[in-house]
Design a protein around this motif. Sequence first.
Motif, short mmCIF file in Angstrom:
data_model
loop_
_atom_site.label_atom_id
_atom_site.label_comp_id
_atom_site.label_asym_id
_atom_site.label_seq_id
_atom_site.Cartn_x
_atom_site.Cartn_y
_atom_site.Cartn_z
N VAL A 167 0.42 -1.34 -0.11
CA VAL A 167 -0.37 0.26 -0.29
C VAL A 167 0.95 1.74 -0.27
N SER A 168 2.22 0.73 0.90
CA SER A 168 3.03 2.12 0.57
C SER A 168 3.80 2.47 -0.68
N ALA A 169 3.99 1.65 -0.91
CA ALA A 169 4.90 1.75 -2.17
C ALA A 169 4.19 2.40 -3.63
N LEU A 170 3.27 1.39 -3.89
CA LEU A 170 1.92 1.47 -4.69
C LEU A 170 1.37 3.33 -4.65
N GLY A 171 1.01 3.74 -3.15
CA GLY A 171 0.33 4.99 -3.09
C GLY A 171 1.66 6.14 -3.63
N ILE A 172 2.73 5.80 -3.12
CA ILE A 172 3.67 6.53 -3.75
C ILE A 172 4.56 6.70 -5.00
N LEU A 173 4.16 5.48 -5.76
CA LEU A 173 4.20 5.82 -7.21
C LEU A 173 3.21 6.64 -7.68
N ALA A 174 1.89 6.46 -7.26
CA ALA A 174 0.38 6.59 -8.00
C ALA A 174 1.25 8.73 -8.27
N ALA A 175 1.49 8.83 -6.60
CA ALA A 175 1.58 10.16 -6.66
C ALA A 175 2.38 10.66 -7.56
N PHE A 176 4.06 10.22 -7.39
CA PHE A 176 4.55 10.44 -8.37
C PHE A 176 4.18 10.94 -9.83
N PHE A 177 3.74 9.52 -10.63
CA PHE A 177 3.04 9.17 -11.56
C PHE A 177 1.84 10.81 -11.79
N VAL A 178 0.89 10.87 -10.66
CA VAL A 178 0.04 11.91 -11.18
C VAL A 178 1.05 13.60 -11.41
N PHE A 179 2.19 13.91 -10.96
CA PHE A 179 2.22 15.00 -10.35
C PHE A 179 2.93 15.13 -11.85
N GLY A 180 3.61 14.23 -12.33
CA GLY A 180 4.32 14.54 -13.79
C GLY A 180 3.97 15.15 -14.61
#
Length: 459
Positions: free
Chosen positions: A4-17
């Motif tokens: 959950v932690s790993a996928l949450g951070i990955l999703a945040a970076f994709f949305v930001f970029g």
Amino acid sequence: MFIVSALGILAAFFVFGIFSSGKITSSSEYSLASRKVSAGGVSGIILGSLVGGSSTVGTVQMAYHYGLSAWWFTLGGGIGCLIMGLWFVKPLRATELITLPQFLGGHFGQKSAVLSAVATALGSFIALIAQFLAGTALLGSVFPFPVWVSAIFMGLLILVFAYGGGLKSFSRLGAVKIVFLYGVMILCVGAAFLSGQTPLVLFRELPKDPFFNIFARGVARDLGAFTSLLCGVLCGQIYIQAVYAASDNATARKGCLMTSMITPPLGLLGVWIGLALRNSGVAVEASQALPFFIQTYFHPLVAGLLWSGIMITVLGTSVGITFGVATNLTRDMYLKTKRAAGYDDAKILFASRMTVLGTVIVAGLIALGAGKSMILQWAYLGMGIKGAGIIVPLVAAVFLPGRLPAGWSFLSGVCGLAGVFLGAAFLKGMDPLLPGLALSAMVALAGFLRRKKEPGLRR
């Protein structure tokens, strides 16, 4: 909790970029961010490509085997950026181009342009294979997928970000991810320190050879690796793209110099982590050394966050290399054909995106066949191929314009590439770049001498 932690951070970076870059409407915006990139953006593009799986997963992997010798990758990359900023920015930006082959073609003609496009695309493509190996190793450390499923997932992640915002989003990702990555690596060495794996303890308990021998793999091989990074940075399409994307010369130079200071310390942090794991007595598959360390030393929620930081690094570098390869194949090869004559901007953008797709698919397939190869070996080979076919003509064009005849420049590049492949096949214990550079330099010297004797010889 970890997932959950790993996928949450990955999703945040994709949305930001993706969403921070806005809609991409032209091929120039996709490839060069409309030439409005700041110094931080230039540094972000270079770091996004240079600091990835090879600098993190690959460095820890090699440090686990050889120790300090693993530092050559980030050390060479940092010094290469320093040289780029001090001496190459101004001549490269003298004309508004997009690719390095275009620059060399202006000095030495179309044959040299095509040869340099082949060399830089091939070298970058091999480096992309290294990123696939790092990415699949990271995914395999968490998800119980077969390797081929991890490779497909890795390819999809690259494509999502590459199609999302082009070089503009990649620039933003590179700038943010390096801050995140430094935090990850510092936390890891902090955990090693608190567990008793201090530099003094490591130096006292581990054998000095190989672990504290900077030339543990052999002087010729490690110096060749260092030279590969110098040449690879100066001849890499994505690094040249970063220079061309800057708003002006001073901005481009500042971005390169910033990168030169940021890169080498990351390698030392990776070496520390690899040595700490080795000294702890843990036996682990070397490619899994960094993710194993993260999962072992941290709470699952924190470990997921740190793991995602490494994964973002690998993905960012993969995207950067893919952009470089696709730009060379599209701008320097495909658009030169009769089929592409008269393409409007929309068709050029479409061709660039299709080339990205093909590049990712083929790299993933080759990575599957490469098995558990040493990641940095692929990275060094890719950098070496770029350097051997391009660096000598590039230096001549930058520092001695008009003095190397076109025919001799082309022959120098051909001999450089031939030397790399012959060295890889027959000279064991030596980085294949060295014989390639020697042959290329000798041919170029002969061309200079010939030009001096016959001043009327055609450029």
